[in-house]
Structures are given as C-alpha cells and as structure tokens.
Design a protein around this motif. Structure first.
Motif, PDB file in Angstrom:
ATOM      1  N   ARG A  15     -18.551  18.258  14.319  1.00 46.87           N
ATOM      2  CA  ARG A  15     -19.844  19.112  14.370  1.00 46.87           C
ATOM      3  C   ARG A  15     -20.902  18.231  14.808  1.00 46.87           C
ATOM      4  O   ARG A  15     -21.494  18.687  15.911  1.00 46.87           O
ATOM      5  CB  ARG A  15     -19.817  19.979  13.097  1.00 46.87           C
ATOM      6  N   ARG A  16     -21.026  17.107  14.171  1.00 46.33           N
ATOM      7  CA  ARG A  16     -22.450  16.192  14.560  1.00 46.33           C
ATOM      8  C   ARG A  16     -22.240  15.670  15.719  1.00 46.33           C
ATOM      9  O   ARG A  16     -23.220  15.514  16.698  1.00 46.33           O
ATOM     10  CB  ARG A  16     -22.431  15.375  13.442  1.00 46.33           C
ATOM     11  N   ALA A  17     -20.932  15.300  16.343  1.00 45.84           N
ATOM     12  CA  ALA A  17     -20.750  14.619  17.473  1.00 45.84           C
ATOM     13  C   ALA A  17     -21.135  15.451  18.608  1.00 45.84           C
ATOM     14  O   ALA A  17     -21.670  14.968  19.699  1.00 45.84           O
ATOM     15  CB  ALA A  17     -19.316  14.054  17.656  1.00 45.84           C
ATOM     16  N   GLN A  18     -20.741  16.737  18.425  1.00 43.01           N
ATOM     17  CA  GLN A  18     -21.194  17.941  19.486  1.00 43.01           C
ATOM     18  C   GLN A  18     -22.602  18.232  19.221  1.00 43.01           C
ATOM     19  O   GLN A  18     -22.928  19.250  20.081  1.00 43.01           O
ATOM     20  CB  GLN A  18     -20.187  19.002  19.312  1.00 43.01           C
ATOM     21  N   ARG A  19     -23.255  17.740  18.221  1.00 43.73           N
ATOM     22  CA  ARG A  19     -24.641  18.383  18.008  1.00 43.73           C
ATOM     23  C   ARG A  19     -24.654  19.524  17.575  1.00 43.73           C
ATOM     24  O   ARG A  19     -25.302  20.497  18.513  1.00 43.73           O
ATOM     25  CB  ARG A  19     -25.576  17.954  19.317  1.00 43.73           C
ATOM     26  N   LEU A  20     -23.706  20.444  16.909  1.00 41.60           N
ATOM     27  CA  LEU A  20     -23.773  21.670  16.532  1.00 41.60           C
ATOM     28  C   LEU A  20     -24.365  21.721  15.457  1.00 41.60           C
ATOM     29  O   LEU A  20     -24.089  21.044  14.382  1.00 41.60           O
ATOM     30  CB  LEU A  20     -22.398  22.249  16.609  1.00 41.60           C
TER      31      LEU A  20
END
Length: 114
Positions: A15-20
């Motif tokens: 989730r964080r890698a996709q900045r969501l």
C-alpha cells in the motif's frame, strides 16, 4: 511469524509503495478504512475473499500478500544472481570484460563537540 503478521506487513508495504492511503485502498477494494487499519495492526484476520479484493485493488497476485519475508528475500537474491550471471555471459560472448561497480566512498561525519 504468524500468517496474520505476514499479511499485515505485506499489505502495509504494498500500500505504501503505491502511495495509497488506507482510505483510498478501502475505496478500491470496497472495504472500510478502519477494517484495513485493523488488518494492518493484526487486530482482525482477513478472509480469503478479502485478501483477494485487497490484492486486486493493489494490482498484485494474492500470494504476494501472504508470502513470508524470507521467501521474498530469497526470490530477490536468486533473481539478482541470475540477472548478473546472464549479463556476465553476454559480455563474455562479446569479448568484453565483465563490468565492475565503482566502489562507494565513505564520508566521514563530524561528531558534535562538547
């Protein structure tokens, strides 16, 4: 490590890698933001259907959410090794020397004075 902890860690990582935000992921997966927060904190365990919805919302295979960190590290290591080996073989065919990475320089840090 328990499967619930593995899911929590991987869900947060992807989730964080996709900045969501949790809210945006919840919207995409049609789940409440508080439920995603609870999964990431290991408060609730997710069903197979929920894991599938989260994986679809993140655009990754569901297996990636359940894969232990040790398997991820092994997969990256074997992938890097095979890529490096293939590059070396390709350069050998061309008659070139294998490239070497330049050494990284260490920068000395000053310690604060008294």
């Amino acid at each position: 490590m328990e499967m619930r902890e593995t899911l929590a860690r991987n869900l947060r990582k992807y989730r964080r890698a996709q900045r969501l935000s949790q809210e945006e992921l919840g919207h995409r997966a049609e789940l409440d933001r508080t439920y995603i927060s609870s999964i990431e904190r290991c408060v609730y365990s997710a069903t197979v259907d929920v894991i599938g919805r989260l994986a679809d919302a993140l655009g990754i295979p569901a297996l990636e959410l359940l894969r232990p960190a040790s398997e991820i590290a092994e997969a990256k290591l074997s992938s890097a090794t095979s890529t490096e080996s293939a590059n070396t073989k390709a350069q050998a065919k061309k008659g070139a020397k294998p490239s070497r990475k330049p050494a990284q320089r260490r920068v000395a840090r000053k310690k604060p004075g008294p």
